[in-house]
Design an enzyme around this catalytic site. Structure first.
Site, mmCIF file in Angstrom:
data_model
loop_
_atom_site.group_PDB
_atom_site.id
_atom_site.type_symbol
_atom_site.label_atom_id
_atom_site.label_comp_id
_atom_site.label_asym_id
_atom_site.label_seq_id
_atom_site.Cartn_x
_atom_site.Cartn_y
_atom_site.Cartn_z
ATOM 1 N N ASP A 21 -18.104 13.192 6.852
ATOM 2 C CA ASP A 21 -18.989 12.051 6.633
ATOM 3 C C ASP A 21 -20.434 12.325 7.072
ATOM 4 O OD1 ASP A 21 -16.702 10.679 5.774
ATOM 5 O OD2 ASP A 21 -16.261 9.989 7.807
ATOM 6 N N GLU A 195 -15.984 3.483 -4.931
ATOM 7 C CA GLU A 195 -14.885 3.474 -3.961
ATOM 8 C C GLU A 195 -15.386 3.141 -2.552
ATOM 9 O OE1 GLU A 195 -11.705 3.816 -4.577
ATOM 10 O OE2 GLU A 195 -10.913 3.980 -2.543
HETATM 11 O O1 FUB Z 1 -13.834 9.538 7.648
HETATM 12 C C1 FUB Z 1 -13.139 8.344 7.462
HETATM 13 C C2 FUB Z 1 -13.387 7.792 6.092
HETATM 14 O O2 FUB Z 1 -13.088 8.762 5.116
HETATM 15 C C3 FUB Z 1 -14.833 7.442 5.828
HETATM 16 O O3 FUB Z 1 -15.226 6.241 6.429
HETATM 17 C C4 FUB Z 1 -14.832 7.441 4.350
HETATM 18 O O4 FUB Z 1 -16.109 7.468 3.767
HETATM 19 C C5 FUB Z 1 -14.021 8.685 4.049
HETATM 20 O O5 FUB Z 1 -14.827 9.827 4.064
#
Ligand code: FUB
Length: 584
Positions: A21, A195
């Site tokens: 992220d 998404e």
């Molecule tokens: O890393 C946890 C979750 O997975 C994030 O909040 C989303 O964007 C995805 O990458």
């Protein structure tokens, strides 16, 4: 964790842990990269803290550790997921989704710090906003209005107040239409591609929203709009589904004239959907402002400039590493640890210039130490020096070791290869090369990390800064100049070689205006003074660092009695700040 990895790649950016992220931020000429942290061996998004890395050249990344974790938010208990950091009015605000203990729902908290590398504290002591949705992203428009976007499965925004920790009006849903966000098939409850993970910014008057699309696996798509709240038009794919992680997550910046796309994948050994790694690609917008579709690479972005080995470099400044980890150092910052025989760190594009003659490193060892082999071009490349590291009685009992260096000229990838017996050998906090009469930086305290030591002012007032740095944590400023020739000065009389050609590099920013700054040498010999312009006068501004660079021959007749290196301006009296200066 230590991940043994092949010596072929520069992407993903971090090899010491799994990161996810990405949220890049450009501040004062450096890129700060805020990430999440996937725990080793995770079988879910098991994430407890966030991490910060920074780079001035897009390839060598300095590890700043974890300045914020779930423990920062007393009201949260799980899920240190995808955040975003923005700068406003001298403070850094880090918006993160976490699980609120009381409700069991995902909520958005705000960390705040006066430094890009923290530590961050909880700005509110409670959630800023909560609707069980995730992935906050903040955009500040040209009129000063800040917007917080977030959401999965919906897409929300709210107008933040200027304090960045409260808002006006309520959370508003952005309509997820197929015209705005594309068409998803086979999922009746999610008819559009949107998404999660919005990343909103403005370029040439057009608003972009880059986001994770479709699930699962995700790809990265984008939409554009004439305003920050829409209406959005779907524009297509930024990065197709690739890279053995079923999620992806975008971050887009411009830095030093280039555009960069950050994302994550499962490319490291042991990597996958819950053990991800942040990577980056450089790209160029099409002439009509559209974003080209990009593939994941193991090469990553090209280097911006070179790395100066004659100023202190943190051991945890890494282009690629194998086997090592990092931790907080008792000396401040981070150190590299868990070093075992054969582990190594690659530092890319190291400009040795005319040649280094010695190497020093700050080291500690609770066992019997080992050796640092200095190799060029590869982990088995030319050996230019070997430094013995003794036992020091503790993993944080620091001492400085040095060794001679031979054959390090020009620009090369430097491999610091660690060798010794079995088990953990030693820790390294920082390193630096120096040169003798044949080469190296003749300026002392060229990295400005030792305050004003070695420097003076030919008018005006000198001060050491901790808030602004091009490298390390400090830079040097001159204020109150009353003439263009008032500059930051250093006496180099005893260090020059008559008739030698010197290359000068010094990073400069102004405190106001865009003065033409230049580096100059004043040479006094046999009672008369001559001036050598070391670099051309180059406009520098307040918004970032500019490299003054040039090569000039320094010569004199008779006995040299005074030689002064200084950075001045062609005209005007604007204050200047300098960092990472070398004359070699
Ligand atoms: O890393 C946890 C979750 O997975 C994030 O909040 C989303 O964007 C995805 O990458």
């Amino acid at each position: 964790m230590s991940i043994p990895v092949a010596a072929k790649a520069d992407n993903p950016i971090v090899q010491t842990i799994y990161t996810a992220d990405p949220a890049p931020l450009v501040h004062n000429g450096r890129v700060y990269l805020y990430t999440g942290h996937d725990e080793d061996g995770s079988t879910y998004f098991t994430m407890r803290d966030w991490r910060v890395y920074s780079s001035a050249d897009m390839v060598n990344w300095t590890d700043h550790g974890s300045p914020m974790s779930l423990a920062t938010f007393s009201w949260a208990d799980q899920n240190a997921w995808a955040g975003h950091t923005v700068y406003r009015n001298g403070k850094f605000y880090w918006y993160v989704p976490v699980r609120e203990r009381a409700s069991g729902q995902m909520a958005i908290g705000v960390g705040v710090s006066s430094s890009p590398t923290g530590p961050f504290t909880d700005a509110l002591g409670r959630a800023l906003v909560r609707n069980n949705e995730i992935d906050p992203n903040v955009f500040i428009d040209d009129d000063g209005q800040a917007y917080l976007y977030w959401g999965n499965p919906n897409l929300w925004y709210v107008r933040l107040n200027a304090d960045m920790i409260s808002y006006s009006g309520g959370p508003t849903q952005i309509p997820l239409t197929t015209a705005g966000f594309g068409t998803r098939t086979g999922n009746a409850s999610r008819p559009t591609l949107y998404e999660e993970a919005p990343w909103v910014y403005k370029r040439n008057g057009l608003y972009y929203n880059v986001y994770a699309a479709k699930c699962c696996s995700e790809f990265i798509a984008y939409s554009t709009a004439p305003g920050p709240t829409g209406p959005w038009t779907y524009r297509g794919t930024v990065m197709p589904t690739q890279g053995s992680s079923f999620t992806n997550h975008p971050g887009v910046i411009d830095f030093n004239g280039g555009s960069y796309f950050f994302y994550h994948n499962g490319a490291l050994p042991g990597g996958g959907g819950y053990t991800r790694s942040v990577a980056v690609e450089k790209f160029t917008y099409n002439a009509d402002g559209t974003i080209p579709s990009m593939n994941m690479t193991t090469t990553g972005a090209p280097q911006v400039g070179t790395l100066n080995p004659y100023v202190r470099q943190e051991a945890e400044t890494i282009a690629w590493s194998s086997g090592v980890e990092t931790e907080r150092s008792s000396d401040g910052g981070m150190n590299v640890g868990w070093i075992e025989n054969g582990d190594y760190i690659k530092v890319k594009g190291v400009a040795f210039g005319a040649g280094a003659t010695s190497f020093e490193a700050r080291v500690a060892s609770a066992t019997s130490g080992g050796r640092i082999e200095l190799r060029l071009g590869g982990v088995n490349g030319a050996l230019v020096g070997t430094c013995a590291v003794p036992g020091t009685g503790g993993w944080q009992a620091w001492t400085t070791v040095s060794c001679s260096v031979n054959g390090a000229t020009g620009t090369h990838d430097l491999y610091l290869r660690y060798t010794g017996g079995s088990g953990n050998l030693f820790n390294v906090d920082w390193w630096r090369f120096s040169g003798g009469s044949g080469g190296g930086n003749v300026l002392s305290n060229g990295d400005m990390e030792s305050g004003t030591t070695g420097w003076g002012a030919s008018g005006g007032t000198l001060s050491s800064n901790t808030g602004v740095a091009r490298g390390g944590t400090r830079s040097l400023s001159i204020t109150g100049r009353t003439a263009s020739w008032n500059g930051l000065t250093q006496d180099v009389t005893s260090k020059l070689t008559n008739g030698k050609s010197y290359t000068t590099n010094v990073w400069v920013r102004s405190q106001s205006g865009t003065p033409g700054a230049k580096a100059t040498m004043a040479l006094t010999a046999n009672g008369s003074t001559s001036y050598v312009q070391l670099t051309p006068a180059t406009p520098v501004n307040t918004g970032g660092w500019t490299l003054l660079s040039g090569t000039a021959t320094v010569s004199w007749t008779g006995t040299l009695s005074g030689a002064t290196f200084y950075v001045e301006t062609a005209e005007g009296t604007d204050g200047l700040t300098i960092d990472d200066a070398s004359l070699q």
